[in-house]
Design a protein around this motif. Structure first.
Motif, PDB file in Angstrom:
ATOM      1  N   ARG A   1      -7.518  -2.438   4.154  1.00  0.00           N
ATOM      2  CA  ARG A   1      -6.101  -2.463   3.309  1.00  0.00           C
ATOM      3  C   ARG A   1      -4.997  -3.928   4.102  1.00  0.00           C
TER       4      ARG A   1
ATOM      5  N   LEU B   1       1.151  -1.709   0.056  1.00  0.00           N
ATOM      6  CA  LEU B   1       0.175  -0.024   0.335  1.00  0.00           C
ATOM      7  C   LEU B   1       0.515   1.130  -0.037  1.00  0.00           C
TER       8      LEU B   1
ATOM      9  N   ALA C   1      -5.796   1.156  -4.991  1.00  0.00           N
ATOM     10  CA  ALA C   1      -5.904   1.021  -3.053  1.00  0.00           C
ATOM     11  C   ALA C   1      -6.732   2.285  -2.317  1.00  0.00           C
TER      12      ALA C   1
ATOM     13  N   HIS D   1     -10.256  -1.261  -1.624  1.00  0.00           N
ATOM     14  CA  HIS D   1      -9.976  -1.962   0.055  1.00  0.00           C
ATOM     15  C   HIS D   1      -9.340  -2.896  -0.358  1.00  0.00           C
ATOM     16  N   ASP D   2      -9.343  -3.928  -1.584  1.00  0.00           N
ATOM     17  CA  ASP D   2      -9.088  -5.251  -1.946  1.00  0.00           C
ATOM     18  C   ASP D   2      -8.495  -5.215  -3.244  1.00  0.00           C
TER      19      ASP D   2
ATOM     20  N   VAL E   1       1.551  -3.773   4.582  1.00  0.00           N
ATOM     21  CA  VAL E   1      -0.284  -1.648   4.862  1.00  0.00           C
ATOM     22  C   VAL E   1       1.599  -0.913   5.245  1.00  0.00           C
TER      23      VAL E   1
END
Length: 356
Positions: A47, A22, A306, A310-311, A55
């Motif tokens: 995330r 991320l 992202a 979120h996935d 992350v």
């Protein structure tokens, strides 16, 4: 051929579950005192659940004078530890590796927010910045080291030093303006000294399982592509880094200053000495991410993708044809993706095509 689903191992700390990180996205969701808010916690935790191998937080200021915007996360005081520790625990539960990005705004800090004068390697009256004394430079190095130790205490797997985009670390690398005569300016070796001291200090002060990364800009803000490449070569050869993240603006772009080839090509051919090389910039599909690995990158940092999903990481690993949804998107869609109200307002004000 490397796959997006392949784990990524490092000299220090845990392997990442896949080749996605991320990106450290400014989100302006922290409290006024730099402590982590619930909205920011939920944004990052989602995330982790969404399959990212790493992350990373937004840029977190390491000293009060380095705060560059309202709502910025802080790691400058033990007062910041409780929220950070809660986040580190939550991210570990998702299976993601975790990191805090360490940042100081320098001449790009905001005195109206920090309540302190701007710091800079040189005098710049237009920015209200006065050249740092040698002692202040040494204190800044100590602040980065102390922040890394604080991140380790909070339970994070590592940190990334923000050396990109013309913030304070990058300002020391600026060959146009940084002509200090105290060993921290002038020649390339002396302009590089702050980077070396920050990385050496963090590595010496943290444990053998703590990951250390660095983000760099390839060119611009007073950095030539030749010197950007040499900075990358030196840090990868140093044995200090676990990962180097090159912020390319657009992974498919060439030099803005006339050099031949794509920017990515000027870094993927460098010897790595065990350092993992990542790239970032407008990766919005599984195809884009695979292309980066085919060019020689070890991992890909994802920002816009992202935000929209979120996935993103889990989707891109599972579906070779995955691409982000069309933009702009309604606020409700972003809320469902755990993008908080302050973050949505920030995106709506600064990004023309993201929020409907």
């Amino acid at each position: 051929m490397t796959s997006l689903a392949d784990p990524l191992a490092f000299t220090h700390g845990p392997a990442w579950a896949n080749r996605f990180a991320l990106a450290p996205l400014t989100n302006t969701q922290s409290h006024a005192d730099g402590t982590l808010s619930d909205d920011e916690h939920h944004w990052l935790e989602a995330r982790g659940r969404g399959g990212f191998g790493l992350v990373m937080t937004a840029a977190a200021y390491v000293a009060p004078a380095g705060q560059a915007w309202a709502g910025q996360l802080g790691i400058a005081s033990d007062d910041h530890l409780p929220g950070l520790a809660r986040l580190a625990e939550a991210l570990r539960a998702t299976g993601a590796a975790s990191a805090v990005q360490l940042h100081h705004g320098g001449r790009r800090a905001d005195p109206a927010v920090s309540g302190r004068p701007n710091q800079c390697p040189w005098d710049e009256p237009a920015k209200g910045a006065v050249a740092m004394t040698t002692g202040e430079v040494e204190q800044m190095v100590a602040d980065f080291v102390a922040a890394a130790v604080r991140a380790e205490r909070a339970g994070f797997d590592g940190v990334q030093v923000h050396g990109a985009h013309g913030y304070l670390i990058g300002q020391f690398l600026d060959g146009r303006h940084n002509q200090r005569t105290d060993g921290y300016g002038g020649s390339f070796d002396d302009r590089f000294r702050v980077v070396q001291e920050v990385l050496e200090g963090i590595r010496a002060a943290t444990g053998p399982d703590f990951q250390l990364g660095l983000r760099l800009t390839p060119e611009g803000s007073g950095i030539t592509l030749e010197e950007g490449r040499e900075t990358a070569r030196r840090v990868m050869a140093s044995g200090l880094l676990d990962h180097l993240d090159m912020s390319l603006w657009d992974v498919f772009m060439g030099s803005r200053f006339g050099a031949e080839g794509l920017l990515i090509e000027h870094f993927t051919d460098l010897p790595r000495e065990g350092t993992r090389l990542g790239v970032a910039g407008k990766v919005v599909s599984a195809t884009d991410a695979r292309w980066c690995l085919e060019q020689g990158a070890d991992f890909v940092s994802v920002g816009t993708g992202a935000i929209l999903h979120h996935d993103f990481a889990a989707r891109a690993v599972a579906d070779p044809d995955f691409r982000v949804r069309e933009r702009p998107v309604p606020r409700e869609v972003l809320r469902e993706e755990k993008v908080g109200p302050a973050f949505i307002d920030y995106l709506a004000a600064g990004w023309d095509d993201l929020v409907a």
